[in-house]
Design a protein around this motif. Sequence first.
Motif, mmCIF file in Angstrom:
data_model
loop_
_atom_site.group_PDB
_atom_site.id
_atom_site.type_symbol
_atom_site.label_atom_id
_atom_site.label_comp_id
_atom_site.label_asym_id
_atom_site.label_seq_id
_atom_site.Cartn_x
_atom_site.Cartn_y
_atom_site.Cartn_z
ATOM 1 N N GLN A 371 0.824 -1.202 0.000
ATOM 2 C CA GLN A 371 0.000 0.000 0.000
ATOM 3 C C GLN A 371 0.860 1.256 0.000
ATOM 4 O O GLN A 371 0.555 2.235 -0.686
ATOM 5 C CB GLN A 371 -0.923 0.010 1.220
ATOM 6 N N ILE A 372 1.954 1.233 0.780
ATOM 7 C CA ILE A 372 2.876 2.374 0.793
ATOM 8 C C ILE A 372 3.438 2.597 -0.605
ATOM 9 O O ILE A 372 3.494 3.739 -1.099
ATOM 10 C CB ILE A 372 4.019 2.141 1.808
ATOM 11 N N ARG A 373 3.851 1.532 -1.248
ATOM 12 C CA ARG A 373 4.415 1.644 -2.591
ATOM 13 C C ARG A 373 3.374 2.173 -3.572
ATOM 14 O O ARG A 373 3.669 3.046 -4.399
ATOM 15 C CB ARG A 373 4.912 0.278 -3.044
ATOM 16 N N ALA A 374 2.140 1.686 -3.476
ATOM 17 C CA ALA A 374 1.078 2.127 -4.389
ATOM 18 C C ALA A 374 0.709 3.585 -4.143
ATOM 19 O O ALA A 374 0.471 4.341 -5.100
ATOM 20 C CB ALA A 374 -0.146 1.231 -4.231
ATOM 21 N N ASP A 375 0.654 3.978 -2.858
ATOM 22 C CA ASP A 375 0.317 5.369 -2.547
ATOM 23 C C ASP A 375 1.348 6.335 -3.136
ATOM 24 O O ASP A 375 0.994 7.386 -3.686
ATOM 25 C CB ASP A 375 0.243 5.569 -1.026
ATOM 26 N N LEU A 376 2.624 5.978 -3.008
ATOM 27 C CA LEU A 376 3.672 6.828 -3.573
ATOM 28 C C LEU A 376 3.617 6.845 -5.088
ATOM 29 O O LEU A 376 3.810 7.892 -5.723
ATOM 30 C CB LEU A 376 5.042 6.357 -3.080
ATOM 31 N N ALA A 377 3.359 5.683 -5.683
ATOM 32 C CA ALA A 377 3.275 5.616 -7.151
ATOM 33 C C ALA A 377 2.149 6.485 -7.678
ATOM 34 O O ALA A 377 2.256 7.092 -8.752
ATOM 35 C CB ALA A 377 3.089 4.175 -7.601
ATOM 36 N N SER A 378 1.060 6.588 -6.927
ATOM 37 C CA SER A 378 -0.065 7.425 -7.352
ATOM 38 C C SER A 378 0.302 8.904 -7.326
ATOM 39 O O SER A 378 -0.349 9.726 -7.963
ATOM 40 C CB SER A 378 -1.284 7.172 -6.457
ATOM 41 N N LYS A 379 1.351 9.234 -6.563
ATOM 42 C CA LYS A 379 1.819 10.624 -6.482
ATOM 43 C C LYS A 379 3.025 10.882 -7.384
ATOM 44 O O LYS A 379 3.608 11.963 -7.358
ATOM 45 C CB LYS A 379 2.192 10.951 -5.038
ATOM 46 N N GLY A 380 3.413 9.876 -8.171
ATOM 47 C CA GLY A 380 4.540 10.067 -9.082
ATOM 48 C C GLY A 380 5.882 9.741 -8.469
ATOM 49 O O GLY A 380 6.911 10.207 -8.954
ATOM 50 N N ILE A 381 5.896 8.924 -7.411
ATOM 51 C CA ILE A 381 7.132 8.498 -6.750
ATOM 52 C C ILE A 381 7.213 6.977 -6.834
ATOM 53 O O ILE A 381 6.364 6.271 -6.281
ATOM 54 C CB ILE A 381 7.174 8.919 -5.270
ATOM 55 N N ALA A 382 8.226 6.466 -7.539
ATOM 56 C CA ALA A 382 8.385 5.018 -7.696
ATOM 57 C C ALA A 382 9.469 4.509 -6.769
ATOM 58 O O ALA A 382 10.565 5.079 -6.697
ATOM 59 C CB ALA A 382 8.733 4.682 -9.143
ATOM 60 N N LEU A 383 9.157 3.440 -6.025
ATOM 61 C CA LEU A 383 10.144 2.790 -5.172
ATOM 62 C C LEU A 383 10.741 1.611 -5.927
ATOM 63 O O LEU A 383 10.025 0.837 -6.563
ATOM 64 C CB LEU A 383 9.493 2.294 -3.875
ATOM 65 N N MET A 384 12.065 1.475 -5.841
ATOM 66 C CA MET A 384 12.761 0.404 -6.545
ATOM 67 C C MET A 384 13.683 -0.309 -5.563
ATOM 68 O O MET A 384 14.508 0.327 -4.907
ATOM 69 C CB MET A 384 13.556 0.976 -7.724
ATOM 70 N N ASP A 385 13.503 -1.623 -5.450
ATOM 71 C CA ASP A 385 14.356 -2.434 -4.581
ATOM 72 C C ASP A 385 15.592 -2.865 -5.357
ATOM 73 O O ASP A 385 15.490 -3.616 -6.327
ATOM 74 C CB ASP A 385 13.580 -3.647 -4.077
ATOM 75 N N VAL A 386 16.742 -2.366 -4.944
ATOM 76 C CA VAL A 386 18.015 -2.686 -5.586
ATOM 77 C C VAL A 386 18.873 -3.424 -4.565
ATOM 78 O O VAL A 386 19.450 -2.810 -3.663
ATOM 79 C CB VAL A 386 18.736 -1.419 -6.079
ATOM 80 N N GLY A 387 18.928 -4.745 -4.692
ATOM 81 C CA GLY A 387 19.619 -5.546 -3.679
ATOM 82 C C GLY A 387 18.893 -5.417 -2.355
ATOM 83 O O GLY A 387 17.684 -5.633 -2.261
ATOM 84 N N LYS A 388 19.602 -5.032 -1.315
ATOM 85 C CA LYS A 388 19.000 -4.855 0.000
ATOM 86 C C LYS A 388 18.563 -3.414 0.242
ATOM 87 O O LYS A 388 18.064 -3.089 1.321
ATOM 88 C CB LYS A 388 19.995 -5.282 1.082
ATOM 89 N N GLU A 389 18.766 -2.574 -0.754
ATOM 90 C CA GLU A 389 18.451 -1.148 -0.605
ATOM 91 C C GLU A 389 17.214 -0.789 -1.413
ATOM 92 O O GLU A 389 16.932 -1.362 -2.464
ATOM 93 C CB GLU A 389 19.650 -0.310 -1.081
#
Length: 409
Positions: A371-389
């Motif tokens: 839900q956190i990821r979707a909420d940010l995506a709706s605002k134009g912020i994409a979260l990307m998991d790169v390894g452990k970060e």
Amino acid sequence: MTDLQCLTPTQQPRVSDHMDQIKDMITQIINNDCAYIIDGDVYFAVDKSPNYGRLSGRKLEDNRAGERVAVDSRKRNPADFALWKAAKPDEPSWDSPWGPGRPGWHIECSAMSAHYLTFKFDIHGGGIDLIFPHHENEIAQSCAACQESNVSYWMHNGHVTNNNEKMSKSLGNFFTIRQITDLYHPLALRYFLLGTHYRSPVNYSIAQLEIASEAVFYIYQTLRDCEDTLSPFQEVNGQNVCITPAAKDCISKLQTDFQTKMSDDLSTPHILNASLQEALRFINSGLNMLKKKQQKQQQLSAVQSLTELEKEVKGALSVLGLLSTLAYSEVLQQLKGKALRRAGMIEDDVLHLIEERALARKNKNFSRGDQIRADLASKGIALMDVGKETIWRPCVPVEQEPQAPAAST
């Protein structure tokens, strides 16, 4: 305009500073028997212009007088247009051989163009609505003043629309460049404008600006990744290392496409949507391959290939005015700053939510993390998991699926 990387004009003339040139051109047209004087007004005689209509393709007999302004019954031909207008009460006026008055709309451009560029120059631009009568009349009066007058290319741009409606102050759908660049990076606006052929209407919309902004971020992220990956291999430069056949083909195609399409009436959309994208994909693919274990010679060849292709991409971006003088990292940070502004957030807000998501996932509360990821995506912020970060980047806002209503009890 500087933020949009537009070159500053060499001259920005004002009509009021060029009255002598305007009056001299009108005098020359009268002396060549292509204009006549009535009560202090000077009219151009279109009958004296045998090629009138050659730019617009309109025939003189097809023009219907009185549709735009009331017909002056004193004119010899309803299509004749004013070179000089006699002074009216409360209007600005200047002295002239025909009495006090002011220039007509069309003569101003011809006189100033001839003054700065001579009667022969390469390119004359303007909106598509100026082809007739404005530019048609410019041609006629310039040729009447000087038979050798000629413009090699007429370039007319399409109108700007807003969500497929003509942009205008009266409709309340008018935006200034400053208003747009308050929320979007100037390079994103430039990319958006170049994405439509200059002769076609430009449909301004938030959705299109979001797409352009994401495209610019992708370009600069690719260049940044290329710079970071190639920096440890600086010793390869200058060595006699051959680039790969695939890279050679990609470079050749980019060069050929760029030359061909830009020579074809500045077909910038093709460059942005096809040639450039293909080169960027090749770079990203090459960067991924370079990270894998390879033989020394293969590695050096890959480095040289990416170095040469990066130069070609930067060269194309430079011509298009999309290559910033700032460091790639700084442009990326500016793009992220604009995305945060559009989302109504600061970076600490995003970082806090990234931490909250990480904790939720650690506690196997995956629905909260999603839900956190979707909420940010709706605002134009994409979260990307790169390894452990987990990192974030701007994206086109994603509409969330409507939530199912809670079950009643």
